[in-house]
Write a protein that holds these residues in place. Structure first.
Motif, PDB file in Angstrom:
ATOM      1  N   LEU A   6       0.858  -1.193   0.000  1.00 17.00           N
ATOM      2  CA  LEU A   6       0.000   0.000   0.000  1.00 17.00           C
ATOM      3  C   LEU A   6       0.887   1.232   0.000  1.00 17.00           C
ATOM      4  O   LEU A   6       1.699   1.421   0.911  1.00 17.00           O
ATOM      5  CB  LEU A   6      -0.887   0.015   1.239  1.00 17.00           C
ATOM      6  CG  LEU A   6      -1.955  -1.065   1.316  1.00 17.00           C
ATOM      7  CD1 LEU A   6      -2.669  -0.972   2.653  1.00 17.00           C
ATOM      8  CD2 LEU A   6      -2.935  -0.965   0.163  1.00 17.00           C
ATOM      9  N   ALA A   7       0.752   2.055  -1.027  1.00 19.61           N
ATOM     10  CA  ALA A   7       1.657   3.199  -1.152  1.00 19.61           C
ATOM     11  C   ALA A   7       0.957   4.437  -1.686  1.00 19.61           C
ATOM     12  O   ALA A   7       1.563   5.258  -2.370  1.00 19.61           O
ATOM     13  CB  ALA A   7       2.840   2.815  -2.053  1.00 19.61           C
ATOM     14  N   GLY A   8      -0.327   4.568  -1.376  1.00 17.02           N
ATOM     15  CA  GLY A   8      -1.040   5.789  -1.762  1.00 17.02           C
ATOM     16  C   GLY A   8      -1.083   6.720  -0.561  1.00 17.02           C
ATOM     17  O   GLY A   8      -0.247   6.643   0.332  1.00 17.02           O
ATOM     18  N   GLY A   9      -2.078   7.549  -0.540  1.00 17.61           N
ATOM     19  CA  GLY A   9      -2.284   8.408   0.632  1.00 17.61           C
ATOM     20  C   GLY A   9      -1.499   9.697   0.593  1.00 17.61           C
ATOM     21  O   GLY A   9      -0.774   9.976  -0.366  1.00 17.61           O
ATOM     22  N   LYS A  10      -1.637  10.466   1.679  1.00 18.85           N
ATOM     23  CA  LYS A  10      -1.126  11.844   1.676  1.00 18.85           C
ATOM     24  C   LYS A  10       0.194  12.007   2.402  1.00 18.85           C
ATOM     25  O   LYS A  10       0.832  13.052   2.302  1.00 18.85           O
ATOM     26  CB  LYS A  10      -2.161  12.753   2.355  1.00 18.85           C
ATOM     27  CG  LYS A  10      -3.508  12.777   1.658  1.00 18.85           C
ATOM     28  CD  LYS A  10      -4.331  13.954   2.190  1.00 18.85           C
ATOM     29  CE  LYS A  10      -5.779  13.879   1.777  1.00 18.85           C
ATOM     30  NZ  LYS A  10      -6.665  13.386   2.824  1.00 18.85           N
ATOM     31  N   SER A  11       0.613  11.061   3.216  1.00 18.10           N
ATOM     32  CA  SER A  11       1.821  11.202   4.054  1.00 18.10           C
ATOM     33  C   SER A  11       1.789  12.539   4.797  1.00 18.10           C
ATOM     34  O   SER A  11       2.811  13.220   4.898  1.00 18.10           O
ATOM     35  CB  SER A  11       3.096  11.135   3.203  1.00 18.10           C
ATOM     36  OG  SER A  11       3.254   9.889   2.588  1.00 18.10           O
ATOM     37  N   SER A  12       0.620  12.924   5.290  1.00 17.96           N
ATOM     38  CA  SER A  12       0.520  14.270   5.883  1.00 17.96           C
ATOM     39  C   SER A  12       1.340  14.413   7.167  1.00 17.96           C
ATOM     40  O   SER A  12       1.912  15.467   7.421  1.00 17.96           O
ATOM     41  CB  SER A  12      -0.934  14.660   6.094  1.00 17.96           C
ATOM     42  OG  SER A  12      -1.603  13.638   6.757  1.00 17.96           O
ATOM     43  N   ARG A  13       1.414  13.357   7.970  1.00 13.33           N
ATOM     44  CA  ARG A  13       2.206  13.471   9.204  1.00 13.33           C
ATOM     45  C   ARG A  13       3.693  13.581   8.906  1.00 13.33           C
ATOM     46  O   ARG A  13       4.438  14.211   9.627  1.00 13.33           O
ATOM     47  CB  ARG A  13       1.935  12.257  10.117  1.00 13.33           C
ATOM     48  CG  ARG A  13       0.619  12.347  10.848  1.00 13.33           C
ATOM     49  CD  ARG A  13       0.249  11.037  11.457  1.00 13.33           C
ATOM     50  NE  ARG A  13      -0.154  10.042  10.466  1.00 13.33           N
ATOM     51  CZ  ARG A  13      -0.424   8.779  10.727  1.00 13.33           C
ATOM     52  NH1 ARG A  13      -0.311   8.324  11.951  1.00 13.33           N
ATOM     53  NH2 ARG A  13      -0.805   7.953   9.762  1.00 13.33           N
ATOM     54  N   MET A  14       4.140  12.960   7.811  1.00 15.64           N
ATOM     55  CA  MET A  14       5.560  13.038   7.447  1.00 15.64           C
ATOM     56  C   MET A  14       5.879  14.356   6.738  1.00 15.64           C
ATOM     57  O   MET A  14       6.987  14.882   6.847  1.00 15.64           O
ATOM     58  CB  MET A  14       5.910  11.853   6.535  1.00 15.64           C
ATOM     59  CG  MET A  14       7.366  11.761   6.197  1.00 15.64           C
ATOM     60  SD  MET A  14       8.399  11.503   7.665  1.00 15.64           S
ATOM     61  CE  MET A  14       8.216   9.746   7.887  1.00 15.64           C
ATOM     62  N   GLY A  15       4.931  14.878   5.982  1.00 15.42           N
ATOM     63  CA  GLY A  15       5.170  16.128   5.259  1.00 15.42           C
ATOM     64  C   GLY A  15       5.875  15.925   3.927  1.00 15.42           C
ATOM     65  O   GLY A  15       6.205  16.880   3.237  1.00 15.42           O
ATOM     66  N   GLN A  16       6.131  14.699   3.554  1.00 13.47           N
ATOM     67  CA  GLN A  16       6.683  14.371   2.229  1.00 13.47           C
ATOM     68  C   GLN A  16       6.339  12.915   1.929  1.00 13.47           C
ATOM     69  O   GLN A  16       6.013  12.162   2.858  1.00 13.47           O
ATOM     70  CB  GLN A  16       8.202  14.558   2.188  1.00 13.47           C
ATOM     71  CG  GLN A  16       8.961  13.670   3.151  1.00 13.47           C
ATOM     72  CD  GLN A  16      10.473  13.799   2.997  1.00 13.47           C
ATOM     73  OE1 GLN A  16      11.049  13.418   2.002  1.00 13.47           O
ATOM     74  NE2 GLN A  16      11.124  14.350   4.017  1.00 13.47           N
ATOM     75  N   ASP A  17       6.428  12.528   0.657  1.00 15.57           N
ATOM     76  CA  ASP A  17       6.059  11.164   0.277  1.00 15.57           C
ATOM     77  C   ASP A  17       6.952  10.149   1.002  1.00 15.57           C
ATOM     78  O   ASP A  17       8.162  10.114   0.798  1.00 15.57           O
ATOM     79  CB  ASP A  17       6.191  11.018  -1.252  1.00 15.57           C
ATOM     80  CG  ASP A  17       5.890   9.609  -1.699  1.00 15.57           C
ATOM     81  OD1 ASP A  17       4.997   8.977  -1.098  1.00 15.57           O
ATOM     82  OD2 ASP A  17       6.558   9.118  -2.626  1.00 15.57           O
ATOM     83  N   LYS A  18       6.327   9.317   1.868  1.00 18.06           N
ATOM     84  CA  LYS A  18       7.111   8.379   2.689  1.00 18.06           C
ATOM     85  C   LYS A  18       7.822   7.331   1.831  1.00 18.06           C
ATOM     86  O   LYS A  18       8.993   7.021   2.068  1.00 18.06           O
ATOM     87  CB  LYS A  18       6.169   7.625   3.641  1.00 18.06           C
ATOM     88  CG  LYS A  18       5.668   8.420   4.798  1.00 18.06           C
ATOM     89  CD  LYS A  18       4.780   7.579   5.683  1.00 18.06           C
ATOM     90  CE  LYS A  18       3.362   7.447   5.159  1.00 18.06           C
ATOM     91  NZ  LYS A  18       2.403   6.891   6.124  1.00 18.06           N
ATOM     92  N   ALA A  19       7.095   6.800   0.844  1.00 16.47           N
ATOM     93  CA  ALA A  19       7.605   5.651   0.087  1.00 16.47           C
ATOM     94  C   ALA A  19       8.957   5.922  -0.549  1.00 16.47           C
ATOM     95  O   ALA A  19       9.791   5.022  -0.683  1.00 16.47           O
ATOM     96  CB  ALA A  19       6.592   5.259  -0.982  1.00 16.47           C
ATOM     97  N   SER A  20       9.199   7.188  -0.949  1.00 17.29           N
ATOM     98  CA  SER A  20      10.449   7.475  -1.670  1.00 17.29           C
ATOM     99  C   SER A  20      11.546   8.037  -0.770  1.00 17.29           C
ATOM    100  O   SER A  20      12.608   8.435  -1.251  1.00 17.29           O
ATOM    101  CB  SER A  20      10.165   8.418  -2.844  1.00 17.29           C
ATOM    102  OG  SER A  20       9.532   9.570  -2.365  1.00 17.29           O
ATOM    103  N   MET A  21      11.343   8.036   0.534  1.00 17.32           N
ATOM    104  CA  MET A  21      12.411   8.509   1.438  1.00 17.32           C
ATOM    105  C   MET A  21      13.531   7.466   1.498  1.00 17.32           C
ATOM    106  O   MET A  21      13.268   6.266   1.480  1.00 17.32           O
ATOM    107  CB  MET A  21      11.846   8.745   2.846  1.00 17.32           C
ATOM    108  CG  MET A  21      10.922   9.943   2.899  1.00 17.32           C
ATOM    109  SD  MET A  21      10.219  10.165   4.532  1.00 17.32           S
ATOM    110  CE  MET A  21      11.571  10.974   5.374  1.00 17.32           C
ATOM    111  N   ILE A  22      14.762   7.961   1.558  1.00 11.14           N
ATOM    112  CA  ILE A  22      15.912   7.042   1.536  1.00 11.14           C
ATOM    113  C   ILE A  22      16.328   6.667   2.953  1.00 11.14           C
ATOM    114  O   ILE A  22      16.651   7.522   3.777  1.00 11.14           O
ATOM    115  CB  ILE A  22      17.125   7.693   0.826  1.00 11.14           C
ATOM    116  CG1 ILE A  22      16.750   8.186  -0.576  1.00 11.14           C
ATOM    117  CG2 ILE A  22      18.321   6.728   0.776  1.00 11.14           C
ATOM    118  CD1 ILE A  22      16.633   7.135  -1.633  1.00 11.14           C
TER     119      ILE A  22
END
Ligand SMILES: Nc1nc2c(ncn2[C@@H]2O[C@H](COP(=O)(O)OP(=O)(O)OP(=O)(O)O)[C@@H](O)[C@H]2O)c(=O)[nH]1
Length: 188
Positions: A6-22
């Protein structure tokens, strides 16, 4: 059984797209792809973003803005069979943990992870048979996964202390820092 990240959604708590963080030299989503590939031959990504690391095997959400339940619904409709679901923000879920779920699953029920009192609705098995109920629940505007799990009499698979760090869910910058510390301590 196919695996779905599952990789949709807003990542609002992170403030950036979580899936692509290194993390530790690779993206969070790549960690999950690698872990799932020890167990599953077919892995799909569920979501509507444009920057996933694979170009094939993306399942677009049938209806957007419906949270993880919307992603699971779209994946079940696409696969037409039981699916194994894992969230893109849980990079430490190991093949060992996944195998444990597969061994302890109860047929024809949703099987998800529980650690103490905490339930992890986005790590586990969703049978195809729940699709109609899931659609109705979404249509009625009830997007709370825990209510849906209760309604479906989900089976909870309990994990103990040795699995705790594997269940780290990276939702906030603070969670991400914790994950970096775990990676560093593993490298020592
Ligand atoms: N396919 C799909 N996946 C989703 C959707 N919303 C959330 N997810 C995924 O479901 C998992 C759990 O999502 P959450 O952490 O609750 O939501 P989020 O949008 O990622 O983050 P927040 O905005 O901070 O709540 C994550 O792996 C998300 O990528 C959606 O609308 N479609």
């Amino acid at each position: 059984m196919k695996a779905i990240i599952l990789a949709g959604g807003k990542s609002s708590r992170m403030g950036q797209d979580k899936a692509s963080m290194i993390l530790g030299g690779k993206t969070l989503i790549q960690h999950i792809i690698d872990n799932l590939s020890f167990v599953f031959d077919e892995i799909f990504i569920s979501g509507n973003h444009s920057n996933y690391p694979i170009s094939k095997g993306i399942i677009k959400d049938v209806t957007t803005q419906k949270g993880p339940m919307g992603g699971i619904r779209s994946a079940l409709e696409f696969c037409q069979e039981d699916i194994f679901v894992c969230s893109c923000d849980m990079p430490f879920v190991s093949s060992d943990l996944i195998e444990n779920i597969l061994q302890k699953k109860v047929e024809y029920r949703i099987n998800v992870v529980r650690f103490g009192e905490k339930i992890y609705p986005v790590v586990g098995i969703y049978p195809f048979s729940i699709l109609n109920d899931l659609k109705k629940t979404i249509e009625n505007g009830n997007l709370r996964m825990t209510s849906f799990l209760e309604q479906q009499n989900a089976h909870y698979i309990d994990f103990e202390d040795s699995f705790e760090h594997q269940l780290l869910n990276i939702n906030t910058p603070e969670n991400f820092k914790t994950a970096e510390k775990i990676i560093k301590s593993k490298l020592k």
